[in-house]
Scaffold this active site. Structure first.
Site, PDB file in Angstrom:
ATOM      1  N   PHE A  32      -3.970  11.785   1.310  1.00 29.50           N
ATOM      2  CA  PHE A  32      -3.540  10.588   2.024  1.00 29.50           C
ATOM      3  C   PHE A  32      -2.419  10.990   2.966  1.00 29.50           C
ATOM      4  O   PHE A  32      -1.383  11.492   2.541  1.00 29.50           O
ATOM      5  CB  PHE A  32      -3.041   9.531   1.051  1.00 29.50           C
ATOM      6  CG  PHE A  32      -2.566   8.270   1.715  1.00 29.50           C
ATOM      7  CD1 PHE A  32      -3.486   7.330   2.167  1.00 29.50           C
ATOM      8  CD2 PHE A  32      -1.220   8.017   1.895  1.00 29.50           C
ATOM      9  CE1 PHE A  32      -3.060   6.171   2.776  1.00 29.50           C
ATOM     10  CE2 PHE A  32      -0.784   6.852   2.503  1.00 29.50           C
ATOM     11  CZ  PHE A  32      -1.711   5.922   2.942  1.00 29.50           C
ATOM     12  N   ASP A  90      -9.590  13.337  -1.251  1.00 29.07           N
ATOM     13  CA  ASP A  90      -8.957  13.612   0.030  1.00 29.07           C
ATOM     14  C   ASP A  90      -7.462  13.338  -0.027  1.00 29.07           C
ATOM     15  O   ASP A  90      -6.978  12.506  -0.788  1.00 29.07           O
ATOM     16  CB  ASP A  90      -9.566  12.718   1.117  1.00 29.07           C
ATOM     17  CG  ASP A  90     -11.029  13.038   1.382  1.00 29.07           C
ATOM     18  OD1 ASP A  90     -11.509  14.081   0.891  1.00 29.07           O
ATOM     19  OD2 ASP A  90     -11.687  12.234   2.070  1.00 29.07           O
ATOM     20  N   GLU A 108     -13.137   0.801  -2.242  1.00 25.51           N
ATOM     21  CA  GLU A 108     -13.085   0.894  -0.789  1.00 25.51           C
ATOM     22  C   GLU A 108     -13.360   2.341  -0.375  1.00 25.51           C
ATOM     23  O   GLU A 108     -12.454   3.171  -0.356  1.00 25.51           O
ATOM     24  CB  GLU A 108     -11.707   0.449  -0.274  1.00 25.51           C
ATOM     25  CG  GLU A 108     -11.586   0.523   1.244  1.00 25.51           C
ATOM     26  CD  GLU A 108     -10.190   0.882   1.726  1.00 25.51           C
ATOM     27  OE1 GLU A 108      -9.874   0.595   2.882  1.00 25.51           O
ATOM     28  OE2 GLU A 108      -9.419   1.483   0.942  1.00 25.51           O
ATOM     29  N   ASP A 164      -8.252   0.767  -4.018  1.00 22.01           N
ATOM     30  CA  ASP A 164      -7.941   1.167  -2.650  1.00 22.01           C
ATOM     31  C   ASP A 164      -8.180   2.666  -2.464  1.00 22.01           C
ATOM     32  O   ASP A 164      -7.947   3.465  -3.370  1.00 22.01           O
ATOM     33  CB  ASP A 164      -6.474   0.830  -2.366  1.00 22.01           C
ATOM     34  CG  ASP A 164      -6.047   1.211  -0.962  1.00 22.01           C
ATOM     35  OD1 ASP A 164      -6.483   0.530  -0.018  1.00 22.01           O
ATOM     36  OD2 ASP A 164      -5.275   2.188  -0.814  1.00 22.01           O
ATOM     37  N   HIS A 217      -8.274  -6.990   5.814  1.00 21.75           N
ATOM     38  CA  HIS A 217      -6.905  -6.813   6.291  1.00 21.75           C
ATOM     39  C   HIS A 217      -6.722  -5.531   7.101  1.00 21.75           C
ATOM     40  O   HIS A 217      -5.799  -5.450   7.927  1.00 21.75           O
ATOM     41  CB  HIS A 217      -5.940  -6.806   5.107  1.00 21.75           C
ATOM     42  CG  HIS A 217      -6.160  -5.652   4.176  1.00 21.75           C
ATOM     43  ND1 HIS A 217      -7.280  -5.527   3.392  1.00 21.75           N
ATOM     44  CD2 HIS A 217      -5.408  -4.550   3.917  1.00 21.75           C
ATOM     45  CE1 HIS A 217      -7.212  -4.416   2.685  1.00 21.75           C
ATOM     46  NE2 HIS A 217      -6.087  -3.801   2.985  1.00 21.75           N
ATOM     47  N   TYR A 251       0.811  -1.217   0.000  1.00 24.19           N
ATOM     48  CA  TYR A 251       0.000   0.000   0.000  1.00 24.19           C
ATOM     49  C   TYR A 251       0.847   1.271   0.000  1.00 24.19           C
ATOM     50  O   TYR A 251       0.304   2.374  -0.032  1.00 24.19           O
ATOM     51  CB  TYR A 251      -0.971  -0.022   1.184  1.00 24.19           C
ATOM     52  CG  TYR A 251      -1.974  -1.139   1.021  1.00 24.19           C
ATOM     53  CD1 TYR A 251      -3.065  -0.991   0.173  1.00 24.19           C
ATOM     54  CD2 TYR A 251      -1.780  -2.370   1.637  1.00 24.19           C
ATOM     55  CE1 TYR A 251      -3.958  -2.024  -0.031  1.00 24.19           C
ATOM     56  CE2 TYR A 251      -2.674  -3.416   1.445  1.00 24.19           C
ATOM     57  CZ  TYR A 251      -3.755  -3.234   0.607  1.00 24.19           C
ATOM     58  OH  TYR A 251      -4.634  -4.276   0.391  1.00 24.19           O
ATOM     59  N   ASP A 283       0.940  11.789  -2.388  1.00 22.44           N
ATOM     60  CA  ASP A 283      -0.406  11.672  -2.952  1.00 22.44           C
ATOM     61  C   ASP A 283      -0.384  12.114  -4.414  1.00 22.44           C
ATOM     62  O   ASP A 283      -0.122  13.277  -4.723  1.00 22.44           O
ATOM     63  CB  ASP A 283      -1.355  12.558  -2.140  1.00 22.44           C
ATOM     64  CG  ASP A 283      -2.816  12.280  -2.425  1.00 22.44           C
ATOM     65  OD1 ASP A 283      -3.148  11.928  -3.569  1.00 22.44           O
ATOM     66  OD2 ASP A 283      -3.626  12.422  -1.505  1.00 22.44           O
ATOM     67  N   ARG A 319      -9.770  -4.153  -7.565  1.00 16.54           N
ATOM     68  CA  ARG A 319     -10.240  -3.616  -6.288  1.00 16.54           C
ATOM     69  C   ARG A 319      -9.494  -2.302  -6.061  1.00 16.54           C
ATOM     70  O   ARG A 319      -8.270  -2.272  -5.961  1.00 16.54           O
ATOM     71  CB  ARG A 319      -9.969  -4.609  -5.160  1.00 16.54           C
ATOM     72  CG  ARG A 319     -10.424  -4.126  -3.776  1.00 16.54           C
ATOM     73  CD  ARG A 319      -9.316  -3.445  -2.989  1.00 16.54           C
ATOM     74  NE  ARG A 319      -9.724  -3.085  -1.629  1.00 16.54           N
ATOM     75  CZ  ARG A 319      -8.992  -2.362  -0.785  1.00 16.54           C
ATOM     76  NH1 ARG A 319      -7.799  -1.908  -1.154  1.00 16.54           N
ATOM     77  NH2 ARG A 319      -9.442  -2.087   0.411  1.00 16.54           N
ATOM     78  N   ASN A 362      -3.896   6.086  -5.627  1.00 23.33           N
ATOM     79  CA  ASN A 362      -3.935   7.387  -4.954  1.00 23.33           C
ATOM     80  C   ASN A 362      -2.574   7.838  -4.452  1.00 23.33           C
ATOM     81  O   ASN A 362      -2.245   9.012  -4.491  1.00 23.33           O
ATOM     82  CB  ASN A 362      -4.899   7.353  -3.771  1.00 23.33           C
ATOM     83  CG  ASN A 362      -4.979   8.688  -3.068  1.00 23.33           C
ATOM     84  OD1 ASN A 362      -5.527   9.635  -3.599  1.00 23.33           O
ATOM     85  ND2 ASN A 362      -4.414   8.768  -1.874  1.00 23.33           N
TER      86      ASN A 362
END
Length: 529
Positions: A170, A168, A233, A207, A307, A96, A176, A205, A134
């Site tokens: 991060f 937004d 998400e 994030d 997770h 991530y 970001d 998916r 992101n």
């Protein structure tokens, strides 16, 4: 007892899977998927095997267990690391805070990833990759995808970040990316196609979707594959939106559906997760997957933990930012697997913590009944706990979770009793559709402290239990009325009832015979004292 259920479920599902489904209005894979989250927070530190080797070894079992898609961890190289001397904790490398599109990661090598996906594909399980557009790690000179710090490619390149970034920040925003920039967006678009063409990706998916525009996700998916599976998400409560934003005064459901409508992707059902955490079992019906509108249900990807929210095997127990308590987990899995939405099972619950047998049985029941993401569901709030009927394409399932429902009505057969009777499930033949009938009780003059009810054979009328009869309201002189929604072509017997409001056992019944009718054949039915 469980084995015949699973055998029948597999046969019925195989037959149904040959019938093409109509294209959904949201990219949810067609509505029949069961998703396995194929990792947890500490999977990148698995030893002695690398995680991709574990997936290769487990692929046949995953397919046999009934999963149709697997959510894989981020495939991009992540060389981040951190430590907190105060708490003695450390981490990094989970994907991530990635730094390059190279597929040699803490989860295994590029070749091991391809081998795992090939094994899963052979087992009938499609790969859905976790992607993180992101933010990234921009602190590794010479070891990262090159997004030069100019031309507003990064959020903090802008004097007013909101003018050039689409969501937004991060953390501090220093790592970001501005996904709205054409150069940044096209680089991700190219990489998503690479995952599709060279690494077997059948879905994505997304994030941290609060960090970029849902319309950007829609653009990417049109390029990746317009009917491919995608899920976002959006973990953001209404009170996190600015006061000037309409979502600050809306529900969790409203914000999630808005994101889904604009991205045309499914979305994780954080409305249900919030109720799992903060509500009682009866309030679970307020998740996105319990919405009366099918378009809302089909957008929901349900889960118990993941997770981020839940515990993980290994180092420090993982993140566990919002874990569901252990005593509620079996009940929660029963609900998400036997109700609408696209259910997601968390790897440790399935393969590490001893819930696999229950989850396999639930998957079998779901497939045998033909439950889809948009299947109709009805709730009976006049019982304690959660009582719901899900109408699949082949069978109906009646769930009683932590409920005082004494028995199922005629036509239902018990198929599951678990967790000390906190979990009870029955099945019956499929109901063609729902209809509404107005019930009237005439010549009724209750005394002060009394009220008028309808009680009868169907679940909706309490299955002849006066304690769960439905209340009627005065509608005319000496007439009390109420409307009931229930399946058509159902034979109903019922009676009027007067019940003492302070003593539930003090009841007065309408004289024989019972009132009788068939739902759908009459809009009204009248009983008389």
């Amino acid at each position: 007892m469980k084995l015949p259920i699973l055998i029948c479920a597999a046969a019925a599902w195989l037959l149904a899977s040959t019938v093409p489904a109509a294209p959904p209005s949201v990219r949810n894979g067609g509505g029949e998927d069961i998703l396995l989250q194929g990792f947890h927070w500490n999977s990148s530190r698995n030893a002695p095997q690398k995680w991709y080797e574990v997936l290769t070894q487990m692929a046949p079992t995953i397919g046999q267990d009934g999963f149709t898609k697997i959510w894989l961890p981020p495939a991009w190289t992540d060389q981040s690391s951190w430590s907190d001397p105060t708490s003695g904790t450390s981490g990094g490398g989970e994907g991530y805070f990635w730094n390059d599109f190279d597929k040699n990661s803490q989860y295994g090598s590029d070749g091991q990833l391809k081998q795992a996906v090939a094994a899963l594909t052979n087992a009938g399980v499609q790969a859905v990759y976790d992607v993180v557009p992101n933010h990234m790690n921009d602190k590794l000179a010479g070891k990262q995808v090159r997004f030069p710090r100019h031309l507003k490619l990064w959020r903090d390149d802008c004097a007013t970040p909101s003018d050039c970034d689409q969501g937004d920040a991060f953390m501090s925003g220093s790592a970001d990316l501005n996904t709205g920039n054409a150069e940044v967006s096209s680089r991700f678009m190219q990489e998503f196609r690479n995952l599709r063409d060279n690494y077997g990706a059948k879905g994505l998916r997304f994030d941290f979707v609060r960090g970029y525009a849902p319309e950007r996700v829609d653009i990417w998916m049109k390029n990746f594959g317009d009917q491919a599976f995608c899920v976002g998400e959006l973990w953001k409560s209404p009170n996190e939106y600015p006061a000037t934003d309409w979502r600050s005064q809306a529900s969790w459901q409203d914000a999630l559906k808005d994101w889904s409508d604009r991205s045309h992707c499914a979305v994780f059902d954080f409305a249900l997760k919030e109720r799992l955490q903060n509500g009682n079992v009866a309030e679970w019906r307020h998740g996105l997957n319990g919405n009366p509108d099918a378009a809302w249900r089909q957008a929901a990807v349900t889960f118990v933990d993941n997770h981020d929210t839940g515990y993980s095997p290994g180092q420090y127990g993982g993140q566990h930012h919002w874990p569901l308590s252990d005593p509620m987990r079996d009940v929660a899995y029963t609900y998400i697997l036997l109700s609408p939405g696209t259910p997601t099972v968390y790897w440790p619950d399935m393969y590490d913590w001893g819930r696999g047998d229950l989850i396999r049985t639930l998957i079998g029941l779901r497939k045998d009944a033909g439950i889809r993401a948009d299947s109709p569901i009805s709730f009976q709030s006049h019982y304690s706990g959660l009582v719901a009927t899900t109408n699949g394409s082949r069978k109906r399932l009646l769930l009683a979770l932590d409920s005082d429902l004494a028995k199922a009505p005629d036509g239902f057969t018990p198929v599951l009793l678990a967790d000390g009777q906190r979990i009870r499930v029955w099945q019956a033949s499929q109901a063609p559709s729902d209809t509404t009938t107005t019930l009237h009780c005439d010549n009724v003059q209750p005394n002060p402290g009394q009220a008028v009810y309808a009680v009868g054979s169907p679940l909706e009328l309490g299955a002849w239990d006066p304690a769960h009869a439905i209340a009627l309201q005065p509608s005319a002189s000496n007439r009390w009325s109420g409307s009931v929604v229930w399946p058509t072509q159902q034979s109903v017997e019922w009676k009027c009832l007067i019940r003492n409001l302070s003593d539930i056992n003090e009841v007065y019944w309408q004289a024989d015979p019972n009132n009788r009718f068939v739902t759908g054949a009459a809009n009204e039915s009248v009983g008389r004292f």
